[in-house]
Design a protein around this motif. Structure first.
Motif, PDB file in Angstrom:
ATOM      1  N   TYR A   1       0.833  -1.205   0.000  1.00  7.16           N
ATOM      2  CA  TYR A   1       0.000   0.000   0.000  1.00  7.16           C
ATOM      3  C   TYR A   1       0.873   1.263   0.000  1.00  7.16           C
ATOM      4  O   TYR A   1       0.615   2.216  -0.735  1.00  7.16           O
ATOM      5  CB  TYR A   1      -0.917  -0.013   1.216  1.00  7.16           C
ATOM      6  CG  TYR A   1      -1.754   1.232   1.367  1.00  7.16           C
ATOM      7  CD1 TYR A   1      -2.920   1.394   0.622  1.00  7.16           C
ATOM      8  CD2 TYR A   1      -1.361   2.247   2.240  1.00  7.16           C
ATOM      9  CE1 TYR A   1      -3.695   2.543   0.757  1.00  7.16           C
ATOM     10  CE2 TYR A   1      -2.123   3.389   2.378  1.00  7.16           C
ATOM     11  CZ  TYR A   1      -3.288   3.537   1.638  1.00  7.16           C
ATOM     12  OH  TYR A   1      -4.044   4.679   1.755  1.00  7.16           O
ATOM     13  N   LYS A   2       1.912   1.247   0.828  1.00  8.86           N
ATOM     14  CA  LYS A   2       2.803   2.410   0.881  1.00  8.86           C
ATOM     15  C   LYS A   2       3.554   2.585  -0.442  1.00  8.86           C
ATOM     16  O   LYS A   2       3.800   3.719  -0.893  1.00  8.86           O
ATOM     17  CB  LYS A   2       3.800   2.258   2.034  1.00  8.86           C
ATOM     18  CG  LYS A   2       3.167   2.291   3.409  1.00  8.86           C
ATOM     19  CD  LYS A   2       2.560   3.652   3.714  1.00  8.86           C
ATOM     20  CE  LYS A   2       3.588   4.729   3.850  1.00  8.86           C
ATOM     21  NZ  LYS A   2       3.004   6.035   4.226  1.00  8.86           N
ATOM     22  N   ALA A   3       3.912   1.472  -1.068  1.00  8.76           N
ATOM     23  CA  ALA A   3       4.598   1.557  -2.355  1.00  8.76           C
ATOM     24  C   ALA A   3       3.689   2.166  -3.417  1.00  8.76           C
ATOM     25  O   ALA A   3       4.117   2.994  -4.226  1.00  8.76           O
ATOM     26  CB  ALA A   3       5.071   0.167  -2.780  1.00  8.76           C
ATOM     27  N   LYS A   4       2.420   1.759  -3.409  1.00 10.11           N
ATOM     28  CA  LYS A   4       1.459   2.344  -4.357  1.00 10.11           C
ATOM     29  C   LYS A   4       1.257   3.822  -4.061  1.00 10.11           C
ATOM     30  O   LYS A   4       1.161   4.648  -4.981  1.00 10.11           O
ATOM     31  CB  LYS A   4       0.113   1.616  -4.246  1.00 10.11           C
ATOM     32  CG  LYS A   4       0.109   0.206  -4.792  1.00 10.11           C
ATOM     33  CD  LYS A   4      -1.283  -0.374  -4.624  1.00 10.11           C
ATOM     34  CE  LYS A   4      -1.388  -1.783  -5.153  1.00 10.11           C
ATOM     35  NZ  LYS A   4      -2.744  -2.338  -4.962  1.00 10.11           N
ATOM     36  N   GLU A   5       1.171   4.120  -2.795  1.00 16.11           N
ATOM     37  CA  GLU A   5       0.942   5.505  -2.391  1.00 16.11           C
ATOM     38  C   GLU A   5       2.102   6.406  -2.842  1.00 16.11           C
ATOM     39  O   GLU A   5       1.912   7.588  -3.127  1.00 16.11           O
ATOM     40  CB  GLU A   5       0.786   5.566  -0.871  1.00 16.11           C
ATOM     41  CG  GLU A   5       0.191   6.857  -0.352  1.00 16.11           C
ATOM     42  CD  GLU A   5       0.010   6.810   1.160  1.00 16.11           C
ATOM     43  OE1 GLU A   5       1.005   6.541   1.870  1.00 16.11           O
ATOM     44  OE2 GLU A   5      -1.122   7.023   1.631  1.00 16.11           O
ATOM     45  N   GLY A   6       3.286   5.825  -2.933  1.00 13.34           N
ATOM     46  CA  GLY A   6       4.463   6.594  -3.311  1.00 13.34           C
ATOM     47  C   GLY A   6       4.680   6.694  -4.796  1.00 13.34           C
ATOM     48  O   GLY A   6       5.696   7.249  -5.226  1.00 13.34           O
ATOM     49  N   GLY A   7       3.777   6.127  -5.594  1.00 13.28           N
ATOM     50  CA  GLY A   7       3.912   6.315  -7.037  1.00 13.28           C
ATOM     51  C   GLY A   7       3.945   5.057  -7.870  1.00 13.28           C
ATOM     52  O   GLY A   7       4.207   5.137  -9.075  1.00 13.28           O
ATOM     53  N   ARG A   8       3.748   3.880  -7.340  1.00 19.55           N
ATOM     54  CA  ARG A   8       3.703   2.629  -8.082  1.00 19.55           C
ATOM     55  C   ARG A   8       5.038   2.369  -8.793  1.00 19.55           C
ATOM     56  O   ARG A   8       5.951   3.169  -8.771  1.00 19.55           O
ATOM     57  CB  ARG A   8       2.549   2.615  -9.093  1.00 19.55           C
ATOM     58  CG  ARG A   8       1.170   2.623  -8.438  1.00 19.55           C
ATOM     59  CD  ARG A   8       0.078   2.639  -9.492  1.00 19.55           C
ATOM     60  NE  ARG A   8      -1.242   2.558  -8.885  1.00 19.55           N
ATOM     61  CZ  ARG A   8      -1.880   1.443  -8.604  1.00 19.55           C
ATOM     62  NH1 ARG A   8      -1.304   0.289  -8.878  1.00 19.55           N
ATOM     63  NH2 ARG A   8      -3.073   1.457  -8.047  1.00 19.55           N
ATOM     64  N   GLY A   9       5.096   1.195  -9.443  1.00 21.13           N
ATOM     65  CA  GLY A   9       6.265   0.845 -10.234  1.00 21.13           C
ATOM     66  C   GLY A   9       7.538   0.717  -9.421  1.00 21.13           C
ATOM     67  O   GLY A   9       8.641   0.958  -9.922  1.00 21.13           O
ATOM     68  N   ARG A  10       7.424   0.310  -8.165  1.00 21.52           N
ATOM     69  CA  ARG A  10       8.609   0.186  -7.322  1.00 21.52           C
ATOM     70  C   ARG A  10       8.369  -0.885  -6.266  1.00 21.52           C
ATOM     71  O   ARG A  10       7.260  -1.415  -6.142  1.00 21.52           O
ATOM     72  CB  ARG A  10       8.948   1.517  -6.652  1.00 21.52           C
ATOM     73  CG  ARG A  10       7.933   2.012  -5.637  1.00 21.52           C
ATOM     74  CD  ARG A  10       8.147   3.459  -5.267  1.00 21.52           C
ATOM     75  NE  ARG A  10       7.333   3.867  -4.132  1.00 21.52           N
ATOM     76  CZ  ARG A  10       7.811   4.152  -2.924  1.00 21.52           C
ATOM     77  NH1 ARG A  10       9.107   4.061  -2.695  1.00 21.52           N
ATOM     78  NH2 ARG A  10       7.014   4.541  -1.945  1.00 21.52           N
ATOM     79  N   SER A  11       9.410  -1.202  -5.512  1.00 25.38           N
ATOM     80  CA  SER A  11       9.298  -2.191  -4.438  1.00 25.38           C
ATOM     81  C   SER A  11       9.625  -1.512  -3.120  1.00 25.38           C
ATOM     82  O   SER A  11      10.414  -0.563  -3.072  1.00 25.38           O
ATOM     83  CB  SER A  11      10.255  -3.364  -4.678  1.00 25.38           C
ATOM     84  OG  SER A  11      11.593  -2.927  -4.705  1.00 25.38           O
ATOM     85  N   LEU A  12       9.017  -2.056  -2.062  1.00 20.84           N
ATOM     86  CA  LEU A  12       9.203  -1.440  -0.753  1.00 20.84           C
ATOM     87  C   LEU A  12       9.134  -2.512   0.324  1.00 20.84           C
ATOM     88  O   LEU A  12       8.236  -3.372   0.303  1.00 20.84           O
ATOM     89  CB  LEU A  12       8.126  -0.372  -0.507  1.00 20.84           C
ATOM     90  CG  LEU A  12       8.330   0.556   0.694  1.00 20.84           C
ATOM     91  CD1 LEU A  12       9.600   1.385   0.509  1.00 20.84           C
ATOM     92  CD2 LEU A  12       7.120   1.457   0.864  1.00 20.84           C
TER      93      LEU A  12
END
Length: 830
Positions: A536-547
């Motif tokens: 959820y935090k990764a999506k919130e930060g702009g998608r297309g990434r891993s967290l």
């Protein structure tokens, strides 16, 4: 006996047993009812007649019954002889005082000879038991009873004729005992028992007559009652004996029939019977068994069932062998033991059931059971299990399978004291666009290709599953956070490469959230929750990434949930407020419109900005009722203020996706009486990303009602110009970020000038947001901006009438210091 008996026939049979025991009655029992039901063997009258030796069954069965009747009496011969010897001694001692010795000697000699003959016959029968007896043998038994009872009939007559009171008393006791005991002893042959009872009864009557005493007549009645009881008991015992024998014969016939049916069943079905001896070796092997085993008879006869079970080297088969060996070792019955058998190189599975068999002496003689080939059923079951645990579209595991594997892996980690287990949750980006633009078949093919790439990437490292839609999960063991992060980045990178579907290439991307096992107390649910928070935090930060998950994230989620709960409570109990912010005409300075602002004053947190609680409302599913409430509140209040030309209400993207949006807005306008021409709906370009297919249709329906549409936050997206070309708007609003650059950057004025010129050429009205300084007002006027809004023109007010009364002199030459420190917190939202 049953009430359905033919009592007339029964009494006739009993009477003939007394008078003519050798004569036979011929009775036809083949009634229609019996023929139809097939139950003639169980007819109770038939059993009764059979007990008296009448030909009511086939001769072979009758001979068996006769032999059993005679054998039943013969088994009691030693006891009969002993009882007679005791009675002879008692009578001799009692009669020697009044009877001539010669008479007593002759009687003793006759009794002794008869008992000796009886013992001789008994010993002979023991050496060569008789299994079949003729009618003549039964007549001999009757004759034997007749002679023997005749010898004992002398005792009461002699006692009453010549004896003293003591002798009469002893003779009476012995005669009564002999009458009852002999009757019950001979009960299996009712004719002999009746002849015995009849002779002794008649002898007793003759004795009473000789005595000629009135005191003896009560004894006559007692003796008669005893005799009747004995006769009834003998008749009943004889019937029960014959009934039991008939039942056994019927069971034997049924057993033969069952054996025939089993043979036919074994020949025609997939099941077969098997037998083993006390050592476990197979024997009596059927053709069906030979065919199923793929071996010849000679080979099978040297094997045990356990040996066949050992022929397949497979884990499930090995565990079944242990169960089979234990059961057979303990000589226990068993069922549904599934063994694996190698049949000519093919893997076959048999289900075994068997029970131990014992001989007449109770010794274990082996097993008798049934086996069935369940290979196809097992394969079908394995296929069903595979389908139940795997995703039908991609062929990888599904959610249920994944969670089971995760439980097993977690338990193993806890037992070994390890913490390398890592759980990844993966969401595909822009997957909906593929479905919407190319259809679901293209989307399905994309999912298959994604699964194939993920499988190749994680082979040997992770287990992969699809949770549904565009959600995937992976589970693996990584020795460090860096290794887990590297794999997560690989998952993201592999989805960035284009996917070829048909003649088109699609680029989608993915977002990954993951967590490693850090706390031994964590469960699979804990890992899922933490990975979901990271996603959820990764999506919130702009998608297309891993967290990776961090503890602070959980605290944020907890606070977010608390805020969500408080928001629900505030909405339910009316603790939210609606304010109106003035929008002024740039030329005249007159307030011509207002934008609706939703305010939430939290009792502990203070004023919560809309950009904080509106996303929470969207995520919690509260935005639809909340948005409808704001619209109704705004329209109702603005309807009482005709001085305002219009009122602007923001629509959340989630609201805009509601298929009932147009109908709900029309209902609010009708309920509040607010003219649709005075309503302006503000939307952002994110609406078109979420509702690409139906956005133009909804916009046109709203404009057909007379409602005006404004594109909010213009210039901050990626495709604003294309939206102006594809969709019809009435107004665009220049974002505050551009207004803030007036006086700071030279290109800021150039951009605003270009936007205003573009809008006017398209026939659109332009509103500038976030105006807070006098020089910004002057610049916007010079550039030709139509309307302006901002804190510079007045504070938001819950009463639209007070907003409409703001005059130019109220805000002209206002000092910049009066502007709020955080004016962005006053942005509109609904």
């Amino acid at each position: 006996m049953r009430s359905s008996f033919n009592w007339r026939l029964i009494f006739k049979t009993i009477g003939m047993a007394f008078v003519l025991p050798g004569r036979q009655l011929k009775v036809d029992f083949q009634s229609d009812a019996d023929t139809q039901t097939g139950q003639q063997e169980s007819n109770p009258v038939r059993a009764f007649m059979l007990a008296f030796g009448h030909p009511v069954v086939d001769e072979l069965l009758a001979r068996k019954v006769r032999a059993a009747q005679i054998a039943s009496i013969a088994r009691l011969t030693p006891f009969i002889v002993l009882a007679n010897v005791v009675n002879v001694i008692v009578i001799t001692l009692a009669f020697q005082h009044f009877m001539p010795f010669s008479f007593i000697a002759v009687w003793i000699a006759a009794i002794g000879a008869f008992l000796a003959y009886t013992l001789f016959k008994w010993l002979k029968a023991n050496r060569s038991p008789i299994h079949l007896a003729s009618r003549r043998s039964l007549n001999k038994a009757v004759l034997h009873a007749t002679i023997f009872s005749g010898l004992w009939a002398v005792v009461p007559i002699a006692a009453f004729g010549y004896g003293d009171p003591d002798g009469i008393w002893i003779a009476s006791c012995v005669t009564t005992g002999m009458l009852c005991g002999g009757g019950f002893t001979l009960a299996t042959v009712p004719q002999a028992a009746f002849r015995w009872v009849a002779i002794l009864f008649l002898a007793s009557l003759v004795s009473f007559a000789i005595g000629r005493s009135a005191e003896l007549w009560p004894l006559v009645f007692l003796l008669s009652s005893y005799t009747l009881v004995v006769v009834g008991s003998v008749a009943s015992a004889g019937w029960l004996f014959a009934s039991h024998f008939l039942a056994e014969a019927e069971l034997e016939q049924r057993g033969e029939l069952i054996a025939l049916l089993l043979n036919e069943f074994e020949e025609k079905s997939s099941d077969w019977l098997w037998k083993s001896d006390s050592h476990g070796n197979l024997h009596s092997i059927s053709d069906r068994f030979l065919h199923a085993s793929g071996r010849d008879r000679a080979e099978l006869e040297t094997m045990r069932m356990v040996d066949l079970a050992y022929s397949l080297d497979e884990n499930d088969a090995r565990s079944a062998v242990t169960r089979l060996e234990n059961a057979m070792k303990r000589q226990q019955a068993f069922r549904e033991i599934v063994i694996g058998v190698d049949v000519n190189g093919e893997e076959r599975w048999w289900s075994l059931a068997a029970r131990p068999v014992y001989d007449d002496h109770g010794s274990f003689t082996g097993y008798r059971g049934v086996a069935s080939d369940i290979t196809e059923a097992r394969r079908a079951s394995a296929l069903v299990s595979h389908l139940a645990e795997h995703d039908s579209l991609t062929g990888i595991g599904n959610r249920s399978w994944f969670l089971k594997q995760a439980e097993a892996q977690l338990e193993e980690q806890n037992q070994n004291g390890q913490n390398t287990l890592t759980l990844f949750l993966i969401d595909l980006d822009n997957f909906k666009v593929v479905n919407d633009t190319s259809g679901h078949p293209a989307g399905d093919e994309l999912l298959r290709q994604v699964a194939s790439r993920f499988t190749a990437l994680g082979e040997g490292r992770t287990m992969l599953a699809r949770f549904g839609g565009d959600e995937f999960a992976a589970l693996g063991r990584f020795v460090s956070d860096q290794a887990a992060l590297a794999f997560a980045e690989e998952l993201v990178a592999v989805t960035r490469k284009p996917f070829r579907i048909g003649r088109r290439d699609f680029a989608i991307g993915a977002t990954v959230g993951f967590t490693r096992l850090c706390d031994s107390k964590d469960t699979v649910d804990d890992l899922m929750r933490k990975a979901d928070i990271a996603l959820y935090k990764a999506k919130e930060g702009g998608r297309g990434r891993s967290l990776a998950f961090e503890q602070d994230m959980e605290r944020e989620v907890r606070e977010r949930r608390e805020l969500e709960s408080d928001l629900r409570e505030a909405f339910e109990y009316g603790k939210l407020n609606v304010d109106f912010q003035p929008i002024v005409d740039a030329r005249s300075g007159k307030v011509v419109s207002s934008e609706v602002l939703l305010r939430w004053l939290h009792p502990e947190r203070g004023e919560v900005p809309p950009d904080v609680f509106i996303p929470i409302a969207e995520h919690a599913g509260l935005i639809l009722p909340l948005g409808s409430w704001v619209l109704r509140k705004a329209c109702a209040a603005a309807a009482q203020c005709p001085e305002l030309e219009s009122v602007a209400v923001n629509l959340s993207p989630v609201q805009f996706m509601d298929p009932n949006l147009v109908e709900q807005i029309l209902t609010v306008l009708q309920e509040t009486g607010f003219p649709p021409e005075r309503l302006v709906l503000e939307i952002t370009e994110s609406v078109f990303l979420r509702d690409f297919g139906t956005a133009s249709i909804k916009l046109q329906k709203l404009r057909d009602l007379g409602i005006r549409i404004a594109l909010d936050d213009f210039g901050t997206g990626y495709s604003s110009l294309s939206y102006l070309r594809h969709y019809k708007f009435d107004k665009i609003k220049i974002d505050k970020s551009f207004v803030d650059e007036i006086g700071e950057r030279s290109d800021g004025l150039a951009i605003i000038s270009a936007v205003i010129a573009l809008a006017h050429n398209l026939g659109l009205e332009v509103t500038a947001e976030g105006v807070e300084r006098q020089f910004q007002v002057d610049a916007l006027r010079t550039l030709g901006c139509d309307t302006m809004q901002g804190y510079y023109f007045g504070k938001p007010d819950p009463n639209p009438m007070r907003v409409a009364q703001i005059r130019r002199e109220d805000w002209q030459d206002r000092s910049p210091s009066t502007a709020p420190k955080n004016p962005g917190a006053l942005r509109s939202a609904s």
